[in-house]
Design a protein around this motif. Sequence first.
Motif, PDB file in Angstrom:
ATOM      1  N   ARG A  42      -3.588   7.592  -9.751  1.00  8.45           N
ATOM      2  CA  ARG A  42      -3.516   8.242  -8.442  1.00  8.45           C
ATOM      3  C   ARG A  42      -2.747   9.563  -8.475  1.00  8.45           C
ATOM      4  NH1 ARG A  42      -1.930   4.933  -3.402  1.00  8.45           N
ATOM      5  NH2 ARG A  42      -2.842   6.817  -2.519  1.00  8.45           N
ATOM      6  N   GLU A  93       0.841  -1.187   0.000  1.00  6.87           N
ATOM      7  CA  GLU A  93       0.000   0.000   0.000  1.00  6.87           C
ATOM      8  C   GLU A  93       0.881   1.242   0.000  1.00  6.87           C
ATOM      9  OE1 GLU A  93      -2.553  -0.406   3.337  1.00  6.87           O
ATOM     10  OE2 GLU A  93      -3.760  -1.988   2.430  1.00  6.87           O
ATOM     11  N   TRP A 129      -9.921  17.594   5.944  1.00  8.42           N
ATOM     12  CA  TRP A 129     -10.376  16.240   5.606  1.00  8.42           C
ATOM     13  C   TRP A 129      -9.712  15.219   6.517  1.00  8.42           C
ATOM     14  CZ3 TRP A 129      -6.866  19.011   2.723  1.00  8.42           C
ATOM     15  CH2 TRP A 129      -5.641  18.409   2.462  1.00  8.42           C
ATOM     16  N   ASP A 181      -0.349   8.823  -0.438  1.00 11.78           N
ATOM     17  CA  ASP A 181      -0.065  10.010  -1.250  1.00 11.78           C
ATOM     18  C   ASP A 181       0.104  11.241  -0.353  1.00 11.78           C
ATOM     19  OD1 ASP A 181      -2.550  11.136  -0.640  1.00 11.78           O
ATOM     20  OD2 ASP A 181      -3.515  10.330  -2.422  1.00 11.78           O
ATOM     21  N   GLY A 220      -2.388  12.049   2.253  1.00 14.80           N
ATOM     22  CA  GLY A 220      -2.582  11.115   3.355  1.00 14.80           C
ATOM     23  C   GLY A 220      -3.490   9.954   3.040  1.00 14.80           C
ATOM     24  N   PHE A 221      -3.832   9.761   1.770  1.00 18.15           N
ATOM     25  CA  PHE A 221      -4.704   8.649   1.396  1.00 18.15           C
ATOM     26  C   PHE A 221      -3.859   7.457   0.982  1.00 18.15           C
ATOM     27  CE2 PHE A 221      -7.551  12.300   0.634  1.00 18.15           C
ATOM     28  CZ  PHE A 221      -8.556  11.937   1.508  1.00 18.15           C
ATOM     29  N   THR A 222      -4.181   6.331   1.561  1.00 19.06           N
ATOM     30  CA  THR A 222      -3.441   5.109   1.310  1.00 19.06           C
ATOM     31  C   THR A 222      -4.190   4.254   0.301  1.00 19.06           C
ATOM     32  OG1 THR A 222      -2.568   5.164   3.544  1.00 19.06           O
ATOM     33  CG2 THR A 222      -2.482   3.054   2.402  1.00 19.06           C
ATOM     34  N   GLY A 223      -3.442   3.708  -0.657  1.00 21.42           N
ATOM     35  CA  GLY A 223      -4.057   2.858  -1.671  1.00 21.42           C
ATOM     36  C   GLY A 223      -3.113   1.767  -2.110  1.00 21.42           C
ATOM     37  N   ALA A 224      -3.648   0.841  -2.902  1.00 22.23           N
ATOM     38  CA  ALA A 224      -2.852  -0.300  -3.336  1.00 22.23           C
ATOM     39  C   ALA A 224      -1.927   0.046  -4.498  1.00 22.23           C
ATOM     40  CB  ALA A 224      -3.781  -1.437  -3.744  1.00 22.23           C
ATOM     41  N   LEU A 225      -2.256   1.105  -5.241  1.00 22.55           N
ATOM     42  CA  LEU A 225      -1.434   1.482  -6.393  1.00 22.55           C
ATOM     43  C   LEU A 225      -0.385   2.505  -5.972  1.00 22.55           C
ATOM     44  CD1 LEU A 225      -4.252   1.915  -9.071  1.00 22.55           C
ATOM     45  CD2 LEU A 225      -2.617   0.026  -8.891  1.00 22.55           C
ATOM     46  N   ASP A 281      -7.744  11.788   6.516  1.00 20.39           N
ATOM     47  CA  ASP A 281      -6.995  10.918   5.613  1.00 20.39           C
ATOM     48  C   ASP A 281      -7.171   9.461   6.046  1.00 20.39           C
ATOM     49  OD1 ASP A 281      -5.224  10.359   7.667  1.00 20.39           O
ATOM     50  OD2 ASP A 281      -3.563  11.522   6.841  1.00 20.39           O
ATOM     51  N   SER A 282      -6.353   8.567   5.478  1.00 17.19           N
ATOM     52  CA  SER A 282      -6.540   7.145   5.747  1.00 17.19           C
ATOM     53  C   SER A 282      -6.262   6.778   7.199  1.00 17.19           C
ATOM     54  CB  SER A 282      -5.641   6.323   4.826  1.00 17.19           C
ATOM     55  OG  SER A 282      -6.052   6.469   3.487  1.00 17.19           O
ATOM     56  N   ARG A 319      -8.844  -2.378  -3.383  1.00 13.67           N
ATOM     57  CA  ARG A 319      -8.169  -1.091  -3.565  1.00 13.67           C
ATOM     58  C   ARG A 319      -8.895   0.024  -2.828  1.00 13.67           C
ATOM     59  NH1 ARG A 319      -6.564  -1.178  -9.972  1.00 13.67           N
ATOM     60  NH2 ARG A 319      -4.942  -2.749  -9.804  1.00 13.67           N
ATOM     61  N   ALA A 329      -8.400  -0.259   0.925  1.00 14.13           N
ATOM     62  CA  ALA A 329      -7.083   0.204   1.357  1.00 14.13           C
ATOM     63  C   ALA A 329      -7.010   1.722   1.385  1.00 14.13           C
ATOM     64  CB  ALA A 329      -6.010  -0.346   0.413  1.00 14.13           C
ATOM     65  N   MET A 330      -7.769   2.369   0.499  1.00 11.09           N
ATOM     66  CA  MET A 330      -7.714   3.820   0.392  1.00 11.09           C
ATOM     67  C   MET A 330      -8.075   4.514   1.698  1.00 11.09           C
ATOM     68  SD  MET A 330      -7.148   6.366  -1.572  1.00 11.09           S
ATOM     69  CE  MET A 330      -7.213   5.756  -3.249  1.00 11.09           C
ATOM     70  N   HIS A 367      -7.404  16.425  -5.903  1.00 11.96           N
ATOM     71  CA  HIS A 367      -7.374  15.025  -5.484  1.00 11.96           C
ATOM     72  C   HIS A 367      -8.673  14.329  -5.855  1.00 11.96           C
ATOM     73  CE1 HIS A 367      -6.837  11.406  -3.152  1.00 11.96           C
ATOM     74  NE2 HIS A 367      -5.578  11.746  -2.987  1.00 11.96           N
ATOM     75  N   PHE A 368      -8.531  13.143  -6.446  1.00 10.12           N
ATOM     76  CA  PHE A 368      -9.720  12.457  -6.955  1.00 10.12           C
ATOM     77  C   PHE A 368     -10.663  12.015  -5.838  1.00 10.12           C
ATOM     78  CE2 PHE A 368      -8.383   8.280  -5.646  1.00 10.12           C
ATOM     79  CZ  PHE A 368      -7.000   8.305  -5.712  1.00 10.12           C
ATOM     80  N   ARG A 373      -6.356  16.584   8.403  1.00  9.24           N
ATOM     81  CA  ARG A 373      -5.532  17.393   7.502  1.00  9.24           C
ATOM     82  C   ARG A 373      -6.235  18.704   7.154  1.00  9.24           C
ATOM     83  NH1 ARG A 373      -0.907  14.799   4.543  1.00  9.24           N
ATOM     84  NH2 ARG A 373      -0.806  12.699   5.413  1.00  9.24           N
TER      85      ARG A 373
END
Lengths: 74, 253
Positions: A23, A5, B170, A8, A11-16, B172-173, B226, B229-230, B44-45, B135
């Motif tokens: 991303r 993981e 916001w 970015d 602060g967002f965590t992802g698999a890519l 974050d994860s 995916r 995990a985000m 950010h998407f 954040r």
Amino acid sequence: MTEDEFTDPYGFTGALPVTSTQRMIPTGEFKPGLSIGQPAPDFELPNHLGETVSFHADRDGARAALLFYRSAVW
Amino acid sequence: MIRQYEVLNTIVQPDDVPFYGVPFPGFFLLDEDGVIVDKLFNRHFAHRDGVEAILDSYAGRVLPGAGDPLTTASEDDGIAVTAFVRGGAGVLRAGPRRRLILRVAMPEGLHIYDDPVPDGMVATSITIDGPDGFRNDPAECEPTHPFELPGVTQPLQVWDGTVDFTMNVWADSVLGKTIADGAESIEVDVTIRYQACDNAQCFIPRTRTLRLEIPTGLSTRPNFSRARAMVGEVVDMDSATHMKRLIERQTAD
């Protein structure tokens, strides 16, 4: 966060990896979209019932907000 | 249509199925004649603005909603400071951003300063202190106007009346995981330091901290790895049909 993981700058965590185009976050100047003062182009799209919506005709002179999301499911 | 409105995410390449074709997230506001009167897009998407942001843009002002987290304070200098959170009916979820507004209402005749200020004077500054994963972007505010203070050679930049300092905030994860683990609210301290003056004198610099208790909630996410995990959340949703349709549409071209 696990080994596969990636986090970015927001602060967002992802698999890519954050360098993957899916991303990647735009840097520098960021001014997407038609400019304020321009007319909004007309369009036709199906709604959630499968009916065709003609944007300007169906809003019938009302003010409107147009929202764009990457996905409707999250 | 996405191309017509010039919001295509140009970073995603055409051979990137199924993601090519997604827009940058944001919104346009149109008047009765169909002319764009305002717009707001996010880099950010995962970010998107709540309906409150749209209503505020139409109204040309920001008013706290009935359920929005809010705290206020005033001291003997007559300056009232209010902090509140707009968006998502006051509930913070991982991903979508909210706006934290610090409103400073000054009595007539008083003003506060933006940088730069001469030595010995204090420019207005704001700091946010929240839990891990909370954040914020830097504060944005309306323009200052010049003010000439006797004895100071260069005009100073000041705010007077009522001024809003607005910050996108916001979860974050990391905070998303905390929320998913059961946190029902978070505490966020908003601190402003300022020095108020009138036309004749400057007062002692003040520091005020306002504590906001912000309710939290789970975001809705499809149940594939995916997306999970985000944000570190698990919400069951079958998105297979949606993804299948996306892929079919793009591979049919």
